[in-house]
Design a protein around this motif. Structure first.
Motif, mmCIF file in Angstrom:
data_model
loop_
_atom_site.group_PDB
_atom_site.id
_atom_site.type_symbol
_atom_site.label_atom_id
_atom_site.label_comp_id
_atom_site.label_asym_id
_atom_site.label_seq_id
_atom_site.Cartn_x
_atom_site.Cartn_y
_atom_site.Cartn_z
ATOM 1 N N ASP A 106 26.062 2.233 87.861
ATOM 2 C CA ASP A 106 26.302 3.671 87.963
ATOM 3 C C ASP A 106 24.978 4.410 88.029
ATOM 4 N N TYR A 107 24.986 5.516 88.761
ATOM 5 C CA TYR A 107 23.830 6.399 88.859
ATOM 6 C C TYR A 107 24.354 7.823 88.735
ATOM 7 N N PHE A 108 23.691 8.652 87.930
ATOM 8 C CA PHE A 108 24.152 10.015 87.687
ATOM 9 C C PHE A 108 23.248 11.009 88.404
ATOM 10 N N ILE A 109 23.867 12.016 89.021
ATOM 11 C CA ILE A 109 23.118 13.067 89.708
ATOM 12 C C ILE A 109 23.660 14.441 89.321
ATOM 13 N N ALA A 110 22.812 15.447 89.433
ATOM 14 C CA ALA A 110 23.216 16.843 89.274
ATOM 15 C C ALA A 110 23.276 17.450 90.669
ATOM 16 N N TYR A 122 28.008 26.552 88.745
ATOM 17 C CA TYR A 122 26.860 26.412 89.639
ATOM 18 C C TYR A 122 26.273 25.003 89.733
ATOM 19 N N LEU A 123 26.463 24.185 88.741
ATOM 20 C CA LEU A 123 25.823 22.873 88.720
ATOM 21 C C LEU A 123 26.707 21.887 87.983
ATOM 22 N N ASN A 124 26.874 20.702 88.577
ATOM 23 C CA ASN A 124 27.724 19.686 87.964
ATOM 24 C C ASN A 124 27.060 18.323 87.967
ATOM 25 N N LEU A 125 27.567 17.469 87.086
ATOM 26 C CA LEU A 125 27.107 16.097 86.964
ATOM 27 C C LEU A 125 28.125 15.185 87.652
ATOM 28 N N TYR A 126 27.618 14.260 88.462
ATOM 29 C CA TYR A 126 28.468 13.299 89.169
ATOM 30 C C TYR A 126 28.013 11.884 88.831
ATOM 31 N N LYS A 127 28.989 10.982 88.737
ATOM 32 C CA LYS A 127 28.685 9.561 88.545
ATOM 33 C C LYS A 127 28.941 8.850 89.869
ATOM 34 N N LEU A 128 27.895 8.226 90.397
ATOM 35 C CA LEU A 128 28.006 7.451 91.623
ATOM 36 C C LEU A 128 28.021 5.980 91.249
ATOM 37 N N THR A 129 29.001 5.254 91.733
ATOM 38 C CA THR A 129 29.063 3.813 91.485
ATOM 39 C C THR A 129 28.649 3.095 92.751
ATOM 40 N N ILE A 165 30.290 2.986 96.324
ATOM 41 C CA ILE A 165 31.690 2.584 96.157
ATOM 42 C C ILE A 165 32.583 3.745 95.736
ATOM 43 N N LYS A 166 32.099 4.554 94.784
ATOM 44 C CA LYS A 166 32.959 5.587 94.204
ATOM 45 C C LYS A 166 32.113 6.746 93.687
ATOM 46 N N ILE A 167 32.695 7.963 93.744
ATOM 47 C CA ILE A 167 32.062 9.160 93.187
ATOM 48 C C ILE A 167 33.050 9.815 92.229
ATOM 49 N N GLU A 168 32.578 10.128 91.020
ATOM 50 C CA GLU A 168 33.413 10.817 90.040
ATOM 51 C C GLU A 168 32.689 12.058 89.544
ATOM 52 N N LYS A 169 33.403 13.172 89.503
ATOM 53 C CA LYS A 169 32.844 14.418 88.983
ATOM 54 C C LYS A 169 32.997 14.404 87.471
ATOM 55 N N GLU A 170 31.878 14.526 86.749
ATOM 56 C CA GLU A 170 31.867 14.421 85.290
ATOM 57 C C GLU A 170 32.035 15.767 84.593
ATOM 58 N N THR A 171 31.637 16.872 85.266
ATOM 59 C CA THR A 171 31.733 18.201 84.669
ATOM 60 C C THR A 171 32.391 19.164 85.651
#
Length: 196
Positions: A31-35, A15-22, A5-11
């Motif tokens: 929600d699921y979090f990925i690097a 070189y590397l970031n955390l994203y929240k996938l809804t 449904i949605k992707i939000e960039k958390e950081t």
């Protein structure tokens, strides 16, 4: 059926970031979090591409095969490990060019021949969309390393017949250990001609 449904960039790191996938699953959201090393428009959940390369560099001398390993400080675990040459694929760079560049930088060698042994695949799909392509490269150690100021890499050359014992007796990162064992058993089963 699950639907993104949605992707939000958390950081916002270099070189590397955390994203929240809804996701929506039937009538509920979770929600699921990925690097990821990628930007929000190129995440693996939207686009497949190779991010990195990993290679077993080897040379042949007096009819014996030698593998060149790196011993590198790894920040995530605050210690050094043995492994194979690896690195990121830069913008508009082919994986073959990335391998050649990384071999020159990390071990100071020229690539004489290159064999792709694994097309791009995911290294840790439970937490990251990193996609790695793997190679074997016959090399000539004829240059100096070109390390970044924050890299600490030393080299270890291992004769093929001693490789499995070395892997079993020393700290080696898992992807490298698996690729090295694949290299070893492929040569032992198919013979040295499988490399050319």
């Amino acid at each position: 059926m699950k639907k993104l449904i949605k992707i939000e960039k958390e950081t916002n790191n270099k070189y590397l970031n955390l994203y929240k996938l809804t996701y929506k699953n039937n009538d509920s959201l979770y929600d699921y979090f990925i690097a990821s090393r990628r930007g929000i428009d190129n995440l693996g959940c939207k686009k497949e591409k190779v991010d990195a390369v990993k290679v077993v560099p080897y040379y042949i001398e007096n009819d014996k095969i030698y593998v060149v390993l790196i011993y590198e400080y790894r920040h995530c675990i605050n210690k050094s490990l043995y492994g194979t040459v690896a690195g990121l694929v830069e913008n508009n760079e082919s994986t073959e060019i990335a391998i050649t560049r990384e071999i020159e930088e990390e071990i100071g060698a020229s690539v004489m021949s290159l064999k792709r042994v694994q097309k791009g695949s995911y290294s840790s799909v439970g937490m990251s969309d990193e996609n790695i392509e793997c190679f074997y490269a016959r090399v000539e150690l004829n240059k100096k390393q070109k390390l970044d100021s924050n890299e600490q890499i030393s080299l270890k050359t291992i004769e093929l017949d001693k490789l499995i014992d070395f892997i079993d007796d020393n700290p080696v990162d898992l992807p490298s250990a698996l690729l090295l064992k694949m290299f070893y058993y492929e040569i032992k089963c198919k013979g040295q001609n499988c490399l050319y």
